[in-house]
Motif scaffolding. Sequence first.
Motif, short mmCIF file in Angstrom:
data_model
loop_
_atom_site.label_atom_id
_atom_site.label_comp_id
_atom_site.label_asym_id
_atom_site.label_seq_id
_atom_site.Cartn_x
_atom_site.Cartn_y
_atom_site.Cartn_z
N GLN A 1 -23.70 24.06 -2.31
CA GLN A 1 -22.61 24.16 -3.26
C GLN A 1 -23.22 24.26 -4.66
O GLN A 1 -23.35 23.29 -5.38
CB GLN A 1 -21.66 22.97 -3.18
N TYR A 2 -23.56 25.48 -5.02
CA TYR A 2 -24.28 25.72 -6.27
C TYR A 2 -23.42 25.50 -7.51
O TYR A 2 -23.95 25.41 -8.62
CB TYR A 2 -24.88 27.12 -6.28
N ASP A 3 -22.09 25.39 -7.35
CA ASP A 3 -21.23 25.10 -8.50
C ASP A 3 -20.91 23.61 -8.60
O ASP A 3 -20.03 23.21 -9.38
CB ASP A 3 -19.95 25.92 -8.44
N HIS A 4 -21.60 22.78 -7.86
CA HIS A 4 -21.43 21.33 -7.95
C HIS A 4 -21.68 20.90 -9.40
O HIS A 4 -22.61 21.40 -10.06
CB HIS A 4 -22.45 20.64 -7.02
N TYR B 1 -22.97 30.15 -0.39
CA TYR B 1 -22.06 29.00 -0.43
C TYR B 1 -21.78 28.53 1.00
O TYR B 1 -21.68 29.35 1.92
CB TYR B 1 -20.75 29.39 -1.11
N PRO C 1 -17.72 23.39 4.07
CA PRO C 1 -18.33 22.36 3.23
C PRO C 1 -18.30 20.95 3.81
O PRO C 1 -19.18 20.14 3.51
CB PRO C 1 -17.53 22.44 1.94
N TYR D 1 -23.51 20.41 4.43
CA TYR D 1 -23.82 19.69 3.20
C TYR D 1 -25.31 19.49 2.99
O TYR D 1 -25.75 19.08 1.92
CB TYR D 1 -23.14 18.31 3.23
N THR E 1 -27.01 21.19 0.02
CA THR E 1 -26.55 20.64 -1.25
C THR E 1 -27.28 19.33 -1.54
O THR E 1 -27.70 19.06 -2.68
CB THR E 1 -25.04 20.40 -1.21
N THR F 1 -21.51 18.05 -0.84
CA THR F 1 -20.36 18.90 -1.15
C THR F 1 -19.20 18.04 -1.66
O THR F 1 -19.02 16.90 -1.23
CB THR F 1 -19.93 19.70 0.08
N GLU F 2 -18.42 18.60 -2.55
CA GLU F 2 -17.31 17.84 -3.13
C GLU F 2 -16.30 17.43 -2.06
O GLU F 2 -15.65 16.39 -2.17
CB GLU F 2 -16.67 18.65 -4.24
N SER G 1 -18.89 14.36 -3.15
CA SER G 1 -19.81 14.76 -4.22
C SER G 1 -21.18 14.08 -4.15
O SER G 1 -22.18 14.67 -4.56
CB SER G 1 -19.20 14.54 -5.60
#
Length: 530
Positions: free
Chosen positions: A160-163, A186, A190, A194, A197, A337-338, A342
């Motif tokens: 999750q590169y937009d974390h 991505y 998710p 994980y 991430t 992952t959110e 998170s």
Amino acid sequence: MADGDNSWARRRFLKGVGIAGLTAGLAGTGTATPGRQPGAKPDEVLVGVSATAEDVPSTVAQYVPGNAEIVHTNETLRYVAVQFPSEAADTARENFIEAVTAKDHVKYAETNATHEAFATPNDPQFGSQYAPEQVNAPTAWDTTFGDSSVTIAVVDTGAQYDHPDLADNYASDPGRDFVDSDADPYPDVPADEYHGTHVSGCAAAVVDNGTGVAGQGNSTLINGRALDENGSGSTADIADAIQWAADQGADVVNLSLGGGGYTETMKNAVSYATNNGALVVAAAGNNGSSSVSYPAAYSESMAVSAVDDAENLASFSQYGDAVELAAPGVDVLSTTTETRGSYEQLSGTSMATPVVSGVAGLTLAQWSLSNADLRNHLKSTAGDIGLPSTQQGSGQVDAAAAVTTEPGSGGGDGGDGGDDGGTGDSTTTSVNGSLSSYADYDDYSYGWTYDAPSQVVVELDGPADADFDLYLNTGTTANASPGDYDYASYTADSQETIVVDAPDDSTDLQIDVDSYSGSGSYTVTVTEYQ
């Protein structure tokens, strides 16, 4: 110290074996078949093709039986994947492997082995991080938080590169998906996917941003998604991702995966990354055995074991002579992952490995080092935590020592067993030669400069249109050869690298440069570390 003089003794021979002349490459071409399934691919056979063949797929296509087909080609690593029907008996693949390896230009054939992510998940727990402090990263941050010009490639599940705690360190083009064959790594699911991430955060969750956790430094991250949402991936997908990472200019390639055994395809990918300047850092494995899993067991990889917050070897961590460094890998708090909240704690050599990768990136922010010099610097500055060298290698990675100790000056206390990574001193020497045909080879004896060298790196740089291989023997006066060697590198081209830790210096190093096919000039370079 020895007398300080390198000695090369050259003995040239022409091979007398009767091998049929090589045939020209065929004109036909193979076509890739769409719709390969993600994850494990047990029905496939990978076939490696020499650089002297005109075309990779057509070289193999003529030998593929009617019930099988070529479904994938990697021109850079020079292999194809041949898929058999799922209902085909194992003997069909075994017979094909035996038959095709006897053909001209075919260097190897092997099953497309399955590899797994090396993590042992716990129930989510939130608490203070201990990993950065245990490896002295906060002290290193007094000197540098890292540099975005340094790139760490995470070859793993998707990330999750937009974390919120990763986004600023992920590249604007965050990577590639080799599982689904697209440009977006991505996670597909998710809640289940994980691992990548978490690994990303262990290496380079943004430091000093007032959010969440801290990785080891602010290196740039890219993600090669080679494992699916189940944490499984084929040799071919992982090899392709490693090659891609090297082509992106990655300084460090993190492999928190393994378990598929020795494969030529994976070794060639690791060799390719090493030859292109990347440090390959790999997880020792999680089954607690006294040997290290592949790809960590390849000599080109830096194998990492896991320790807990009391600096004891983790109960699950594999160990053995191949281990070079240890790092925290038990209940490591990092990004997830959110969907999963998170942040969470995970355990595994998967977590220890990116700690080392992150420290490697932090070190490159301070010092300009080749991958071989970086590897030795990390070892020479590692901290002895009182474990046998089979468990800690040169010691636990130490960010502060790696960042504040000038390379070549020593300063690390090293691990038990005498393998302390050396003092940092090194010497390099080269010899040039040429081979005239597939029947030609050169043997050399190399005299050591240092007593009890900590490591030797032997590199072969040969012609692009030939296929030369490299073989070594240590502790003997017997010439190395394709049929008698201690160490070997035989990729599909003429770029070969062999790394030997704590080599046996009781006799000269025996080096063999062998033409599998083709002719031309070459250079052999030996770098010896004290």
